[in-house]
Design a protein around this motif. Sequence first.
Motif, PDB file in Angstrom:
ATOM      1  N   TRP A  76      -5.222   5.859  -4.478  1.00  0.00           N
ATOM      2  CA  TRP A  76      -6.090   4.830  -3.911  1.00  0.00           C
ATOM      3  C   TRP A  76      -7.567   5.209  -4.073  1.00  0.00           C
ATOM      4  O   TRP A  76      -8.396   4.377  -4.390  1.00  0.00           O
ATOM      5  CB  TRP A  76      -5.755   4.594  -2.445  1.00  0.00           C
ATOM      6  CG  TRP A  76      -6.609   3.551  -1.798  1.00  0.00           C
ATOM      7  CD1 TRP A  76      -7.592   3.744  -0.871  1.00  0.00           C
ATOM      8  CD2 TRP A  76      -6.587   2.143  -2.051  1.00  0.00           C
ATOM      9  NE1 TRP A  76      -8.165   2.551  -0.532  1.00  0.00           N
ATOM     10  CE2 TRP A  76      -7.572   1.550  -1.239  1.00  0.00           C
ATOM     11  CE3 TRP A  76      -5.831   1.326  -2.888  1.00  0.00           C
ATOM     12  CZ2 TRP A  76      -7.820   0.180  -1.237  1.00  0.00           C
ATOM     13  CZ3 TRP A  76      -6.076  -0.031  -2.885  1.00  0.00           C
ATOM     14  CH2 TRP A  76      -7.053  -0.588  -2.069  1.00  0.00           C
ATOM     15  N   PRO A  94      -7.565   3.124  -8.051  1.00  0.00           N
ATOM     16  CA  PRO A  94      -6.938   1.990  -7.361  1.00  0.00           C
ATOM     17  C   PRO A  94      -6.377   0.928  -8.307  1.00  0.00           C
ATOM     18  O   PRO A  94      -5.546   0.124  -7.906  1.00  0.00           O
ATOM     19  CB  PRO A  94      -8.067   1.425  -6.491  1.00  0.00           C
ATOM     20  CG  PRO A  94      -9.320   1.950  -7.065  1.00  0.00           C
ATOM     21  CD  PRO A  94      -8.987   3.244  -7.739  1.00  0.00           C
ATOM     22  N   PHE A 148      -2.618   0.175  -8.482  1.00  0.00           N
ATOM     23  CA  PHE A 148      -1.971  -0.730  -7.529  1.00  0.00           C
ATOM     24  C   PHE A 148      -1.897  -2.160  -8.052  1.00  0.00           C
ATOM     25  O   PHE A 148      -1.160  -2.979  -7.519  1.00  0.00           O
ATOM     26  CB  PHE A 148      -2.705  -0.691  -6.187  1.00  0.00           C
ATOM     27  CG  PHE A 148      -2.544   0.595  -5.452  1.00  0.00           C
ATOM     28  CD1 PHE A 148      -1.609   0.720  -4.438  1.00  0.00           C
ATOM     29  CD2 PHE A 148      -3.313   1.702  -5.769  1.00  0.00           C
ATOM     30  CE1 PHE A 148      -1.438   1.916  -3.764  1.00  0.00           C
ATOM     31  CE2 PHE A 148      -3.148   2.900  -5.099  1.00  0.00           C
ATOM     32  CZ  PHE A 148      -2.208   3.012  -4.100  1.00  0.00           C
ATOM     33  N   GLN A 168       1.546  -4.726  -2.251  1.00  0.00           N
ATOM     34  CA  GLN A 168       0.398  -3.884  -1.931  1.00  0.00           C
ATOM     35  C   GLN A 168       0.130  -3.869  -0.431  1.00  0.00           C
ATOM     36  O   GLN A 168      -0.111  -2.819   0.162  1.00  0.00           O
ATOM     37  CB  GLN A 168      -0.843  -4.384  -2.662  1.00  0.00           C
ATOM     38  CG  GLN A 168      -0.787  -4.163  -4.159  1.00  0.00           C
ATOM     39  CD  GLN A 168      -2.041  -4.654  -4.835  1.00  0.00           C
ATOM     40  OE1 GLN A 168      -3.145  -4.323  -4.430  1.00  0.00           O
ATOM     41  NE2 GLN A 168      -1.871  -5.440  -5.879  1.00  0.00           N
ATOM     42  N   HIS A 177       0.303  -0.675   2.046  1.00  0.00           N
ATOM     43  CA  HIS A 177      -0.811  -0.294   2.926  1.00  0.00           C
ATOM     44  C   HIS A 177      -0.360  -0.233   4.384  1.00  0.00           C
ATOM     45  O   HIS A 177      -0.776   0.662   5.129  1.00  0.00           O
ATOM     46  CB  HIS A 177      -1.969  -1.287   2.795  1.00  0.00           C
ATOM     47  CG  HIS A 177      -2.834  -1.047   1.610  1.00  0.00           C
ATOM     48  ND1 HIS A 177      -3.625   0.066   1.487  1.00  0.00           N
ATOM     49  CD2 HIS A 177      -3.035  -1.771   0.488  1.00  0.00           C
ATOM     50  CE1 HIS A 177      -4.281   0.015   0.341  1.00  0.00           C
ATOM     51  NE2 HIS A 177      -3.930  -1.097  -0.281  1.00  0.00           N
ATOM     52  N   ASN A 222      -5.477   4.335   2.592  1.00  0.00           N
ATOM     53  CA  ASN A 222      -6.928   4.325   2.752  1.00  0.00           C
ATOM     54  C   ASN A 222      -7.399   5.237   3.872  1.00  0.00           C
ATOM     55  O   ASN A 222      -8.598   5.424   4.050  1.00  0.00           O
ATOM     56  CB  ASN A 222      -7.424   2.903   3.006  1.00  0.00           C
ATOM     57  CG  ASN A 222      -6.810   2.299   4.248  1.00  0.00           C
ATOM     58  OD1 ASN A 222      -5.617   2.432   4.487  1.00  0.00           O
ATOM     59  ND2 ASN A 222      -7.611   1.629   5.046  1.00  0.00           N
ATOM     60  N   LYS A 242      -7.130  -4.920  -0.641  1.00  0.00           N
ATOM     61  CA  LYS A 242      -7.655  -3.942   0.308  1.00  0.00           C
ATOM     62  C   LYS A 242      -6.969  -4.174   1.654  1.00  0.00           C
ATOM     63  O   LYS A 242      -6.705  -5.313   2.021  1.00  0.00           O
ATOM     64  CB  LYS A 242      -9.171  -4.089   0.452  1.00  0.00           C
ATOM     65  CG  LYS A 242      -9.916  -3.708  -0.804  1.00  0.00           C
ATOM     66  CD  LYS A 242     -11.401  -3.757  -0.573  1.00  0.00           C
ATOM     67  CE  LYS A 242     -12.134  -3.278  -1.812  1.00  0.00           C
ATOM     68  NZ  LYS A 242     -13.575  -3.252  -1.586  1.00  0.00           N
TER      69      LYS A 242
END
Length: 179
Positions: free
Chosen positions: A20, A24, A27, A35, A39, A45, A137
């Motif tokens: 990450w 990144p 991903f 994703q 996460h 993260n 994200k």
Amino acid sequence: MPRVTTNQQLDRHQLLRLLWLEAPVIFSILTPQEQWDLHELSRPNEQLTEAELAEHLAGLRKTKPSLANKVGKTYRVIERVHQTLLEYDVPLSNHLAVSAAIRPLDPRRRMHAVRKPDIPRKSGQKARYISVAPIMKPEIDVHQLSRAFIALMRHQQEEKVGDSASDLPSRSEDDPRAA
């Protein structure tokens, strides 16, 4: 199938965190939902200790018991990609090289190449394809979102000013104010 131990989960978390932070783009071969699930379970993260990760996983096992199984399958895809990058000695810091290396590795190829038909080309020139793959994200980047809104508002304001300026009569040579 055997369950993943907390130590194995910590190893997975550390690998995902490395990827990450360093690359990144890896991903992007996953769907947005995969994703987000990744996460939610692994939190790549964040730097988590073994105790923090164990506590987080225990809470998820109660609320979302199937999430670990879904993410396990997703993790294996990422792990295979990482192994391939290591075999071919592709540096994670070189995002273009990583992008080029992972493109043929995506067997599902979810992001279809699209060609704009109205792009003028020279005769004999091959069609150009553009591939788009999102990198999700885990949290909204408020600063980046506010910049996008400001840019949108400026663009709309410029269009409004341009439209209103074109509505005004142009000054002719007969008009004394034109001088």
